[in-house]
Design a protein around this motif. Structure first.
Motif, PDB file in Angstrom:
ATOM      1  N   GLU A   3    -101.074 -25.392 -32.602  1.00 33.18           N
ATOM      2  CA  GLU A   3    -100.107 -24.853 -32.309  1.00 33.18           C
ATOM      3  C   GLU A   3     -99.545 -25.176 -30.945  1.00 33.18           C
ATOM      4  O   GLU A   3    -100.465 -25.033 -29.940  1.00 33.18           O
ATOM      5  N   LEU A   4     -98.383 -25.525 -30.718  1.00 33.11           N
ATOM      6  CA  LEU A   4     -97.617 -25.924 -29.291  1.00 33.11           C
ATOM      7  C   LEU A   4     -97.071 -24.779 -28.597  1.00 33.11           C
ATOM      8  O   LEU A   4     -96.653 -23.691 -29.476  1.00 33.11           O
ATOM      9  N   GLU A   5     -97.163 -24.708 -27.464  1.00 37.48           N
ATOM     10  CA  GLU A   5     -96.556 -23.792 -26.704  1.00 37.48           C
ATOM     11  C   GLU A   5     -94.955 -23.915 -26.529  1.00 37.48           C
ATOM     12  O   GLU A   5     -94.716 -24.836 -26.017  1.00 37.48           O
ATOM     13  N   PRO A   6     -94.181 -23.041 -27.110  1.00 37.50           N
ATOM     14  CA  PRO A   6     -92.688 -23.245 -26.627  1.00 37.50           C
ATOM     15  C   PRO A   6     -92.291 -22.729 -25.106  1.00 37.50           C
ATOM     16  O   PRO A   6     -93.104 -22.226 -24.402  1.00 37.50           O
ATOM     17  N   ILE A   7     -91.217 -23.790 -24.761  1.00 38.44           N
ATOM     18  CA  ILE A   7     -90.725 -23.610 -23.470  1.00 38.44           C
ATOM     19  C   ILE A   7     -89.334 -22.862 -23.464  1.00 38.44           C
ATOM     20  O   ILE A   7     -88.568 -23.520 -24.505  1.00 38.44           O
ATOM     21  N   TYR A   8     -88.956 -21.939 -22.888  1.00 43.86           N
ATOM     22  CA  TYR A   8     -87.652 -21.413 -22.925  1.00 43.86           C
ATOM     23  C   TYR A   8     -86.758 -21.370 -21.927  1.00 43.86           C
ATOM     24  O   TYR A   8     -87.156 -21.170 -20.924  1.00 43.86           O
ATOM     25  N   LEU A   9     -85.615 -21.472 -22.301  1.00 49.84           N
ATOM     26  CA  LEU A   9     -84.301 -21.401 -21.253  1.00 49.84           C
ATOM     27  C   LEU A   9     -83.945 -19.699 -21.694  1.00 49.84           C
ATOM     28  O   LEU A   9     -83.821 -19.425 -22.557  1.00 49.84           O
ATOM     29  N   ILE A  10     -84.071 -19.081 -20.356  1.00 53.77           N
ATOM     30  CA  ILE A  10     -83.973 -17.297 -20.525  1.00 53.77           C
ATOM     31  C   ILE A  10     -82.439 -17.063 -19.835  1.00 53.77           C
ATOM     32  O   ILE A  10     -82.371 -17.785 -18.670  1.00 53.77           O
ATOM     33  N   TYR A  11     -81.423 -16.512 -20.221  1.00 52.08           N
ATOM     34  CA  TYR A  11     -80.397 -16.200 -19.790  1.00 52.08           C
ATOM     35  C   TYR A  11     -79.884 -14.675 -20.232  1.00 52.08           C
ATOM     36  O   TYR A  11     -80.500 -13.968 -21.180  1.00 52.08           O
ATOM     37  N   PRO A  12     -79.099 -14.050 -19.317  1.00 47.27           N
ATOM     38  CA  PRO A  12     -78.951 -12.732 -19.636  1.00 47.27           C
ATOM     39  C   PRO A  12     -78.003 -12.297 -20.825  1.00 47.27           C
ATOM     40  O   PRO A  12     -78.490 -11.519 -21.520  1.00 47.27           O
ATOM     41  N   ASN A  13     -77.215 -13.056 -21.412  1.00 52.85           N
ATOM     42  CA  ASN A  13     -76.236 -12.692 -22.582  1.00 52.85           C
ATOM     43  C   ASN A  13     -75.737 -13.877 -23.108  1.00 52.85           C
ATOM     44  O   ASN A  13     -75.698 -15.026 -22.263  1.00 52.85           O
ATOM     45  N   ARG A  14     -75.463 -13.931 -24.254  1.00 53.66           N
ATOM     46  CA  ARG A  14     -74.621 -15.105 -25.183  1.00 53.66           C
ATOM     47  C   ARG A  14     -73.168 -15.228 -24.661  1.00 53.66           C
ATOM     48  O   ARG A  14     -72.766 -16.292 -24.866  1.00 53.66           O
ATOM     49  N   LYS A  15     -72.711 -14.022 -24.602  1.00 53.89           N
ATOM     50  CA  LYS A  15     -71.176 -13.873 -24.490  1.00 53.89           C
ATOM     51  C   LYS A  15     -70.608 -14.476 -23.331  1.00 53.89           C
ATOM     52  O   LYS A  15     -70.905 -13.829 -22.024  1.00 53.89           O
ATOM     53  N   PHE A  16     -69.433 -15.139 -23.236  1.00 53.21           N
ATOM     54  CA  PHE A  16     -69.081 -15.522 -21.985  1.00 53.21           C
ATOM     55  C   PHE A  16     -70.042 -16.232 -20.882  1.00 53.21           C
ATOM     56  O   PHE A  16     -70.147 -15.801 -19.654  1.00 53.21           O
ATOM     57  N   LEU A  17     -70.770 -17.099 -21.400  1.00 55.84           N
ATOM     58  CA  LEU A  17     -71.993 -17.809 -20.459  1.00 55.84           C
ATOM     59  C   LEU A  17     -71.398 -18.589 -19.393  1.00 55.84           C
ATOM     60  O   LEU A  17     -70.221 -19.067 -19.812  1.00 55.84           O
ATOM     61  N   SER A  18     -71.686 -18.344 -18.179  1.00 61.45           N
ATOM     62  CA  SER A  18     -70.960 -18.768 -17.057  1.00 61.45           C
ATOM     63  C   SER A  18     -71.043 -20.462 -17.104  1.00 61.45           C
ATOM     64  O   SER A  18     -72.002 -21.089 -17.581  1.00 61.45           O
ATOM     65  N   PRO A  19     -69.858 -21.163 -16.713  1.00 65.34           N
ATOM     66  CA  PRO A  19     -69.971 -22.492 -16.732  1.00 65.34           C
ATOM     67  C   PRO A  19     -70.971 -23.226 -15.974  1.00 65.34           C
ATOM     68  O   PRO A  19     -71.492 -24.200 -16.508  1.00 65.34           O
ATOM     69  N   ARG A  20     -71.362 -22.394 -14.985  1.00 62.49           N
ATOM     70  CA  ARG A  20     -72.579 -23.001 -13.930  1.00 62.49           C
ATOM     71  C   ARG A  20     -73.739 -23.164 -14.865  1.00 62.49           C
ATOM     72  O   ARG A  20     -74.521 -24.071 -14.780  1.00 62.49           O
ATOM     73  N   ILE A  21     -73.979 -21.981 -15.951  1.00 64.26           N
ATOM     74  CA  ILE A  21     -75.192 -22.112 -16.515  1.00 64.26           C
ATOM     75  C   ILE A  21     -75.221 -23.042 -17.601  1.00 64.26           C
ATOM     76  O   ILE A  21     -76.064 -23.715 -18.031  1.00 64.26           O
ATOM     77  N   LYS A  22     -74.029 -23.170 -18.230  1.00 66.12           N
ATOM     78  CA  LYS A  22     -73.898 -24.170 -19.389  1.00 66.12           C
ATOM     79  C   LYS A  22     -74.008 -25.358 -18.846  1.00 66.12           C
ATOM     80  O   LYS A  22     -74.536 -26.330 -19.618  1.00 66.12           O
ATOM     81  N   THR A  23     -73.626 -25.790 -17.942  1.00 67.31           N
ATOM     82  CA  THR A  23     -73.728 -27.278 -17.213  1.00 67.31           C
ATOM     83  C   THR A  23     -75.111 -27.509 -16.906  1.00 67.31           C
ATOM     84  O   THR A  23     -75.476 -28.643 -17.304  1.00 67.31           O
TER      85      THR A  23
END
Length: 301
Positions: A264-284
């Motif tokens: 079993e491999l360990e997942p590595i996650y990107l975690i962010y506050p919410n999916r709606k209207f994600l900041s362009p800074r975060i998307k980039t």
């Protein structure tokens, strides 16, 4: 938003010469158009349109309001147009929180390229071994591996990682190579200094999964200190492959007990506050780093 719609209704009525014409062109009833303008006048507490004339005529206050309202609409249109180019013009501060070893080995090597590509974006990286939700304190994005606590945050799997039990050739030549996991109890081992699943040295044998009660000679809160001890030939460590993959490739560290490693491999996650209207800074950042992660040999899907 109702205020903005009322403003648009007023402008449309003037530009099309009558309430009925404006209503027809913008798929509204004349009654609805009239009500919106009446609400606008009631809100402003001023008459904008002269009633009782065959042609739509503005009052003096209506003429002044029309000039200001048009400026607002133009500004809104310019703002919407600018938003289409945010990825190329991204700016401001991006606050990231992640694990120390991941930051050193998987962010730092690519950071100069990211900064050069987005010079108007200031990157702030907070280092902490254990994941603690700090989005309310201004964190934009977090990167962590393993089992995460239940929360309303959004996670995207960045990749996966494997835990490798390894030691330097000098140590193995001096103390011997463990043949099976229980041999580790008689070897010099090092692990993390806090309670964590990473301190459970887990292995598999014939479908059975088990962990060993490792008693370390020393422990640290950061994996790089454990890696340094191993590279110095001081003992055996169990670390994530994104930390030691290059050392394994160049022969500085030798994987051991490979026949017993868990599948079993360990997942590595990107975690962010919410999916709606994600900041362009975060998307980039997300788009950039997910492309870079694909290039890493440790990122086994």
């Amino acid at each position: 938003m109702d205020n903005y719609k009322q403003m648009l209704a007023f402008i449309w009525a003037y530009e099309h010469g009558s309430l009925s014409a404006a209503a027809r062109i913008h798929d509204m009833t004349p009654s609805a158009m009239s009500k919106m303008i009446s609400r606008l006048e009631n809100r402003l507490k001023v008459r904008l349109i002269q009633r009782g004339t065959r042609q739509l005529t503005l009052t003096e206050e209506g003429q002044l309001y029309l000039e200001s309202a048009r400026k607002v609409v133009i500004a809104m249109a310019e703002a919407d147009s600018l938003a289409e180019h945010f990825p190329e013009q991204v700016s401001g501060s991006l606050r990231i929180k992640t694990m120390p070893t991941f930051a050193r080995h998987q962010i730092l090597p690519w950071l100069p390229e990211f900064i050069e590509k987005f010079p108007n974006l200031q990157v702030e990286i907070k280092i902490e071994s254990r994941y603690v939700d700090e989005f309310e304190k201004g964190i934009d994005l977090a990167i962590y591996g393993g089992k995460l606590p239940d929360s309303s945050r959004v996670t995207t799997r960045l990749g996966t990682s494997e835990w490798i039990t390894c030691a330097a050739p000098e140590y193995l030549n001096k103390y011997g190579v463990p043949k099976e996991p229980k041999d580790l109890l008689n070897h010099r081992c090092f692990h993390f200094s806090y309670m964590n699943d990473w301190n459970l040295w887990e292995y598999e044998h014939k479908g059975d999964r088990f962990s060993l009660p490792i008693k370390p000679l020393a422990s640290f809160s950061q994996g790089d200190f454990l890696r340094d001890l191993a590279l110095d030939g001081q003992g055996i460590v169990r670390l994530a492959d994104y930390n030691v993959s290059k050392d394994v490739q160049n022969g500085k560290l030798i994987p051991i007990l490979s026949d017993y490693k868990i599948r079993e491999l360990e997942p590595i996650y990107l975690i962010y506050p919410n999916r709606k209207f994600l900041s362009p800074r975060i998307k980039t950042f997300m788009n950039f780093w997910m492309e870079k992660v694909k290039l890493n040999p440790w990122n086994v899907k």
